[in-house]
Write a protein that holds these residues in place. Sequence first.
Motif: not given
Length: 142
Positions: A87-94, A105-108, A110-118, A125-130
């Motif tokens: 949910d980023s101001p760069l990618t969503v508008p693109f 939306v897939i909650k959490n 980026f928190i659940d699948n990455y070993d560092h904060p994105i 980034l927390c949730d994935m916007i589909c």
Amino acid sequence: MYLLLLGDEQREMIYKYLDRGRLFVVKNDDNVCAVCIVTDESDFVLELKNISVAERYQRQGIGKKLICFIEDKFSEAFKKLTVGTGDSPLTVPFYESCGFRKCGVIKNFFIDNYDHPIIESGVRLCDMICFEKELSGNYGTD
């Protein structure tokens, strides 16, 4: 790999789809400008797993043209193109400017699948916007 890591910051995540996807590369002379990977997710759904444009080529329409190429290439074999992003101001508008519409939306993710904060544009980034986009009405034709 450098460009793929711009689109997805963790190698392990890229390796999860790299072998089962199709990689497309955009070149300007001998310079790689952009890359993307798409995967067949079954049920006639194609997923855009990674798209990235080298910094010096950004904001020139290359990303949009690459998505249009993917749509044209696969419109006869697939009904839908999907993508998930932060949910980023760069990618969503693109993606919205490319004709995608939010579908979930897939909650959490980026928190659940990455070993560092994105962090993107100063936002963690927390949730994935589909997003999804119906492909051409030519589906199923030769």
